[in-house]
Design an enzyme around this catalytic site. Structure first.
Site, PDB file in Angstrom:
ATOM      1  N   GLU A 184       0.806  -1.232   0.000  1.00 51.85           N
ATOM      2  CA  GLU A 184       0.000   0.000   0.000  1.00 51.85           C
ATOM      3  C   GLU A 184       0.836   1.278   0.000  1.00 51.85           C
ATOM      4  O   GLU A 184       0.403   2.324   0.509  1.00 51.85           O
ATOM      5  CB  GLU A 184      -0.991  -0.014   1.174  1.00 51.85           C
ATOM      6  CG  GLU A 184      -2.069  -1.062   0.982  1.00 51.85           C
ATOM      7  CD  GLU A 184      -2.965  -1.264   2.201  1.00 51.85           C
ATOM      8  OE1 GLU A 184      -2.888  -0.469   3.141  1.00 51.85           O
ATOM      9  OE2 GLU A 184      -3.736  -2.242   2.196  1.00 51.85           O
ATOM     10  N   GLU A 260      -5.616  -8.144  -0.981  1.00 50.76           N
ATOM     11  CA  GLU A 260      -5.993  -7.923   0.421  1.00 50.76           C
ATOM     12  C   GLU A 260      -7.424  -7.396   0.429  1.00 50.76           C
ATOM     13  O   GLU A 260      -7.740  -6.442  -0.286  1.00 50.76           O
ATOM     14  CB  GLU A 260      -5.052  -6.947   1.129  1.00 50.76           C
ATOM     15  CG  GLU A 260      -5.330  -6.896   2.631  1.00 50.76           C
ATOM     16  CD  GLU A 260      -4.465  -5.897   3.391  1.00 50.76           C
ATOM     17  OE1 GLU A 260      -3.250  -5.812   3.146  1.00 50.76           O
ATOM     18  OE2 GLU A 260      -5.043  -5.199   4.244  1.00 50.76           O
TER      19      GLU A 260
END
Ligand SMILES: *[C@@H]1O[C@H](CO)[C@@H](O)[C@H](O)[C@H]1NC(C)=O
Ligand SMILES: *[C@@H]1O[C@H](CO)[C@@H](O)[C@H](O)[C@H]1NC(C)=O
Ligand SMILES: *[C@@H]1O[C@H](CO)[C@@H](O)[C@H](O)[C@H]1NC(C)=O
Ligand SMILES: *[C@@H]1O[C@H](CO)[C@@H](O)[C@H](O)[C@H]1NC(C)=O
Ligand SMILES: *[C@@H]1O[C@H](CO)[C@@H](O)[C@H](O)[C@H]1NC(C)=O
Ligand SMILES: *[C@@H]1O[C@H](CO)[C@@H](O)[C@H](O)[C@H]1NC(C)=O
Ligand SMILES: *[C@@H]1O[C@H](CO)[C@@H](O)[C@H](O)[C@H]1NC(C)=O
Ligand SMILES: *[C@@H]1O[C@H](CO)[C@@H](O)[C@H](O)[C@H]1NC(C)=O
Ligand SMILES: *[C@@H]1O[C@H](CO)[C@@H](O)[C@H](O)[C@H]1NC(C)=O
Length: 669
Positions: A184, A260
């Protein structure tokens, strides 16, 4: 959102006719392979890490630890996961704690830290075919050479990541199948290409690359504009895609994964969310793998995202654990498909809400998964979903082509229900008889059906585990008794820095076996880590307590350590933690503060502590007051406390510095 499935089957006129007949009718859905297959299915997974989400699992007593692992990984038993993704520890906070790096320092290498190696081996033991993925959230400070950035020296970063993969094989016989870039955070094309080159040079051409574990963009656009980048990335992994992808991602022609997803409290809402995305990530977004953050909620619940795992196992002191609904929701897919199967093209939405997917192994097996999750049960924490409605409906499925000769299909059923009155989780129903290649189902809301040729499904079962118990109010650890599998002391949850077992064979006395904070430089962090280090332990509801610990400062002049109580937060807000902190410093002073950052000082003075000497700190908190002892003698007393009223006990250091702790004890109420 509720796109009619009729477009696959009936001409518009027939559809209109059916609408006119009214609500009692069954909508028709065709399942066929005559126009070819859809994408290859890559599996359903769980994510341990990002971070420290399995921290408490490792200290479960047997037989409970084995049972929990069976519910997660054992084929035809529970979640029977196809994929285990783990964090490549980076010595920094990565959501619910820090995970240790295999290279704390430039000249350091150790493949026996943390618990991810152990977890991967336990998963492999149960399912030798399980896919393994590694992904860094953070990196030790030396990787960035002082910068908070891992790409200035991409060769060093690639060497560091590839070393982890080589170490997995060399020390644990684990073949890592996929590796990611930086969770991320930003990616760097040059680094990704160098990672591929470094893998290949190490003979690891079988290891595939996932990028960029963030959003679909800009990675997809970069891949379309850079054929070399396109070549080296095998899978585009997006996080929390809300079941949708983007045109550019499809254009790359690459596999698309929700690498995810879920991150939702694991009650009926979490179960419904998980059921919905497992189907609709493919139906809406062409994604062929979905990975749950997280695998198992094995961290103190008051840390961020408490209980966001497929099941809950956060009490190693009692052995209590809970097999939550997402385990059985997972089983609806995982027990009846395998990576390498293909989706059929005939997948879609149900007319009155919900969705269906079908998969085949190409050898005659067919698995159909149907979900009708309503808004209440399927709200996922991220991102907020638009409102949609689901109502009871009848559905007729026609199995065509090679499947038209099937005469019976196995049926597995679940229904979610907040009141648990009609809750059913993964129950086998009587097989369905097909007539003319068709079967009908009366679908209520919040249900999931698996209809399949596969006969090996099983609902695994162990006797009820022990009852839930609070963390023991008297707790002691002298760090002398060690589990050789693990580098960390039970129940200590590092929120900044890394606390490891340390053995000093030249110590003449009682401090041969200690716990040592080992991170000496600010890591290339994932979030705003504190500048201090801290490890918390115990019960968040503790108010009064006495914390005692032997401490050993290793940094002359500037070093400092603390013991604390009523610590009110960990995770990425750790730097704002409040509580009551009793510090001593190598310059001979002490202080008592309300906060980890030492902004609110209640008391300070001289203590006479020096580096390289052992001392005992005792912090006694009672109601509105607190007192501190040094080596058993009162140093300060009856200080009026402000700030948090309850929280964990903790130990820590005033900076990223070496320091040791021994003979920790807490007595609380
Ligand atoms: C489904 O079919 C049954 C039996 O034909 C019927 O009684 C019921 O009303 C139908 N339900 C719906 C929602 O159409
Ligand atoms: C692993 O995969 C192979 C090949 O697909 C298969 O034959 C075998 O049964 C699988 N083993 C397990 C434990 O699932
Ligand atoms: C994506 O999925 C949709 C809906 O199933 C399908 O029509 C489309 O062909 C798929 N696109 C690609 C590129 O796989
Ligand atoms: C379902 O959601 C609606 C609207 O959001 C709410 O009014 C209702 O109480 C919810 N039901 C349950 C059982 O939570
Ligand atoms: C449970 O199911 C029965 C039969 O389908 C129904 O009559 C009853 O209302 C349901 N109870 C609850 C609490 O949903
Ligand atoms: C389907 O899978 C089962 C295992 O459940 C296997 O025994 C069987 O041969 C496969 N093929 C068909 C056509 O059922
Ligand atoms: C180990 O013990 C010896 C003897 O007390 C001491 O001199 C040395 O500093 C200790 N080492 C560490 C790292 O604590
Ligand atoms: C904490 O200590 C204070 C002062 O001794 C006492 O009044 C209070 O009842 C204690 N609280 C608990 C929860 O034991
Ligand atoms: C460890 O601490 C406990 C309780 O504070 C104390 O009774 C014991 O003597 C200590 N042991 C050592 C080796 O210091």
């Amino acid at each position: 959102m509720a796109v009619s499935a009729r477009r696959f089957l009936a001409p518009p006129v027939l559809g209109l006719l059916l609408l006119l007949i009214g609500s009692g009718r069954a909508a028709d859905y065709m399942l066929d392979v005559r126009d070819g297959l859809g994408r290859e299915f890559d599996g359903i997974g769980g994510l341990s890490g990002g971070g420290a989400t399995s921290r408490l699992l490792v200290n479960y007593p047997e037989p409970y630890r084995t049972q929990i692992l069976d519910y997660l990984f054992k084929p035809n038993f529970g979640a029977s996961l196809h994929i285990l993704k783990v964090e490549i520890g980076g010595d920094a906070q990565s959501t619910d704690g820090t995970e240790p790096s295999h290279m704390h320092y430039e000249d350091d290498e150790n493949y026996f830290r943390g618990y991810e190696w152990w977890l991967m081996k336990e998963a492999k033991k149960r399912n030798p075919n399980i896919t393994l993925i590694g992904l860094p959230w953070a990196f030790p400070g030396w990787i960035g050479r002082g910068e908070a950035w891992p790409y200035d020296f991409p060769d060093i970063t690639a060497y560091y990541v590839v070393s982890w993969i080589i170490g997995a094989k060399q020390y644990h016989d684990l073949d890592i199948d996929y590796v990611g870039i930086w969770n991320e955070r930003s990616f760097d094309s040059k680094y990704i290409k160098l990672l591929r080159y470094t893998l290949d040079k190490a003979g690891l051409d079988r290891v595939k690359i996932i990028a960029s574990d963030n959003l679909w963009q800009p990675i997809s656009m970069f891949m379309l504009l850079d054929s070399e980048l396109h070549r080296v990335i095998d899978v585009i992994g997006a996080h929390y895609p809300g079941t949708h992808t983007v045109e550019e991602a499809l254009k790359t022609g690459k596999k698309l994964w929700s690498s995810e997803d879920y991150s939702t409290f694991n009650d009926e809402v979490g179960g419904g969310c998980w059921a919905r995305i497992l189907n609709q990530n493919y139906v809406n977004g062409n994604m062929t793998s979905t990975i749950s953050w997280n695998l198992v909620a094995s961290y103190y619940e008051e840390l961020p995202f408490g209980r966001d795992g497929l099941m809950t196992a956060k009490e190693p002191w009692s052995g209590h654990y809970v097999v939550e609904s997402p385990i059985w929701i997972t089983a609806h897919t995982t027990q009846f498909t395998q990576p390498g199967w293909h989706y059929l093209r005939t997948v879609g939405h149900l007319e009155k809400g919900g969705s269906y997917v079908a998969l085949t192994d190409g050898q005659g097996n067919l698995t159909i998964i149907i979900e009708t999750m309503s808004h209440n049960h399927s709200k996922c924490i991220r991102p907020p979903l638009p409102d949609f409605t689901v109502s009871p409906q009848n559905a007729t499925f026609y199995v065509k082509g090679p499947f038209s000769k099937l005469s019976t299909l196995q049926v597995w059923y679940s229904k979610l229900d907040f009141k648990h009155a009609n809750r059913t989780l993964f129950r086998q129903l009587a097989p369905l008889k097909l007539t003319g290649g068709a079967f009908s189902l009366e679908l209520d809301v919040d249900e999931i059906y698996t209809v399949t040729t596969v006969t090996t499904g099983q609902k695994g079962f162990y006797p009820e585990p022990p009852k839930s118990q609070p963390f023991p109010s008297r707790y002691q650890d002298d760090f002398n008794v060690r589990n050789p599998l693990f580098s960390e002391a039970p129940n200590f949850a590092d929120q900044s820095g890394v606390y490891e077992y340390f053995t000093n064979t030249s110590d003449p006395g009682e401090h041969v076996f200690t716990l040592r904070q080992v991170v000496t430089q600010r890591p290339v962090t994932w979030v705003l880590d504190a500048d201090q280090t801290i490890s918390v332990i115990g019960s968040y509801s503790w108010t009064n307590m006495t914390v005692t610990c032997d401490i050993y400062i290793e940094t002359p002049e500037t070093g400092g350590v603390f013991v604390a109580g009523r610590v009110d937060r960990g995770g990425s807000p750790t730097r704002g933690a409040k509580g009551l902190f009793f510090w001593v410093f190598a310059d001979g002073t002490y202080s008592v503060t309300v906060d980890l950052m030492r902004k609110i000082v209640l008391k300070k003075g001289l203590a006479g502590v020096r580096a390289h000497e052992w001392h005992t700190l005792t912090l006694h908190i009672y109601g509105h007051f607190a007192s501190g002892l040094l080596n058993g003698y009162p140093l300060w007393k009856d200080v009026f406390t402000v700030g948090s009223r309850n929280g964990w006990a903790a130990i820590g250091t005033s900076s990223f510095e070496l320091a040791q702790f021994d003979n920790f004890s807490v007595e609380a109420s």
